[in-house]
Motif scaffolding. Structure first.
Motif, PDB file in Angstrom:
ATOM      1  N   UNK A   2      40.326  34.429  30.594  1.00  0.00           N
ATOM      2  CA  UNK A   2      40.308  33.907  31.963  1.00  0.00           C
ATOM      3  C   UNK A   2      41.416  34.559  32.778  1.00  0.00           C
ATOM      4  N   UNK A   3      41.092  34.849  34.036  1.00  0.00           N
ATOM      5  CA  UNK A   3      42.117  35.358  34.947  1.00  0.00           C
ATOM      6  C   UNK A   3      43.032  34.203  35.338  1.00  0.00           C
ATOM      7  N   UNK A   4      44.162  34.510  35.923  1.00  0.00           N
ATOM      8  CA  UNK A   4      45.086  33.476  36.400  1.00  0.00           C
ATOM      9  C   UNK A   4      44.387  32.571  37.410  1.00  0.00           C
ATOM     10  N   UNK A   5      43.586  33.153  38.281  1.00  0.00           N
ATOM     11  CA  UNK A   5      42.849  32.363  39.278  1.00  0.00           C
ATOM     12  C   UNK A   5      41.915  31.377  38.585  1.00  0.00           C
ATOM     13  N   UNK A  33      42.534  24.146  35.905  1.00  0.00           N
ATOM     14  CA  UNK A  33      43.574  23.112  35.885  1.00  0.00           C
ATOM     15  C   UNK A  33      43.418  22.138  37.052  1.00  0.00           C
ATOM     16  N   UNK A  34      42.960  22.650  38.202  1.00  0.00           N
ATOM     17  CA  UNK A  34      42.784  21.807  39.389  1.00  0.00           C
ATOM     18  C   UNK A  34      41.483  21.014  39.357  1.00  0.00           C
ATOM     19  N   UNK A  35      40.644  21.287  38.354  1.00  0.00           N
ATOM     20  CA  UNK A  35      39.370  20.564  38.246  1.00  0.00           C
ATOM     21  C   UNK A  35      38.322  21.046  39.234  1.00  0.00           C
ATOM     22  N   UNK A  36      38.449  22.281  39.704  1.00  0.00           N
ATOM     23  CA  UNK A  36      37.491  22.843  40.654  1.00  0.00           C
ATOM     24  C   UNK A  36      36.459  23.647  39.865  1.00  0.00           C
ATOM     25  N   UNK A  73      35.484  23.221  48.970  1.00  0.00           N
ATOM     26  CA  UNK A  73      36.476  22.859  47.952  1.00  0.00           C
ATOM     27  C   UNK A  73      37.583  23.901  47.875  1.00  0.00           C
ATOM     28  N   UNK A  74      37.170  25.170  47.912  1.00  0.00           N
ATOM     29  CA  UNK A  74      38.147  26.251  47.833  1.00  0.00           C
ATOM     30  C   UNK A  74      39.082  26.224  49.044  1.00  0.00           C
ATOM     31  N   UNK A  75      38.520  26.088  50.227  1.00  0.00           N
ATOM     32  CA  UNK A  75      39.341  26.064  51.442  1.00  0.00           C
ATOM     33  C   UNK A  75      40.305  24.882  51.428  1.00  0.00           C
ATOM     34  N   UNK A  76      39.834  23.736  50.990  1.00  0.00           N
ATOM     35  CA  UNK A  76      40.712  22.568  50.907  1.00  0.00           C
ATOM     36  C   UNK A  76      41.845  22.822  49.914  1.00  0.00           C
ATOM     37  N   UNK A  77      41.519  23.431  48.776  1.00  0.00           N
ATOM     38  CA  UNK A  77      42.511  23.688  47.735  1.00  0.00           C
ATOM     39  C   UNK A  77      43.608  24.638  48.216  1.00  0.00           C
ATOM     40  N   UNK A  78      43.234  25.645  49.010  1.00  0.00           N
ATOM     41  CA  UNK A  78      44.223  26.631  49.476  1.00  0.00           C
ATOM     42  C   UNK A  78      44.723  26.319  50.887  1.00  0.00           C
TER      43      UNK A  78
END
Length: 161
Positions: free
Chosen positions: A8-11, A17-20, A142-147
């Motif tokens: 797995x990449x770091x991303x 880990x974030x459950x996304x 979800x991605x936009x909210x996370x970042x």
């Protein structure tokens, strides 16, 4: 013959880990090789720019669209923005050209991030997962909210929805 397990990449580790939820892909979308179930408009590039007032900022835009620098400048509180030169990219974002991604950049920096609102047309989009040729397919909201990103139209005219 056993399948080679891809690390797995770091991303991908951060998203896990974030459950996304995401789906990992290996391909080179810029050269036209895309998974069968993916529309090229769903593949998004992560652009690193520098504003004349705010400094670095990130724009996430479909590979099918062209950046309207004036629109992004206005959105970000700048008079003008310009692409960060490739020679300065890695020291600014931590990633080489082709591997920039909003997740990894947000983990390292607090640069403002903007997603083109065309991302909202899809239930999932693909962004780089921090390695050239590797991407993650993820829900854009979800991605936009996370970042901590916002959505707006910063495409060139003639490329409206």
């Amino acid at each position: 013959m056993a399948k080679k397990k891809i690390k797995k990449t770091l991303v991908e580790q951060i998203l896990t880990k974030a459950g996304i939820e995401y789906q990992a892909h290996q391909f080179n979308g810029l050269e036209g090789q895309t998974p069968d179930d993916i529309n090229r408009k769903q593949i998004f590039k992560t652009l690193a720019l520098k504003g004349d007032k705010t400094g670095p900022l990130i724009g996430v835009l479909s590979i099918e669209d062209h950046l309207a620098e004036k629109k992004l400048a206005a959105l970000s509180g700048n008079k003008k923005v310009q692409m960060i030169p490739q020679k300065d990219l890695e020291k600014t974002t931590g990633y080489v050209h082709g591997a920039n991604n909003p997740v990894g950049i947000r983990q390292r920096h607090q640069y403002p991030i903007y997603f083109d609102d065309r991302a909202l047309d899809f239930s999932s989009i693909l962004v780089s997962s921090g390695e050239i040729g590797q991407s993650v397919q993820v829900n854009p909201q979800e991605l936009a909210q996370f970042v901590d990103a916002s959505f707006a139209n910063f495409r060139e005219k003639g490329e409206e929805k």
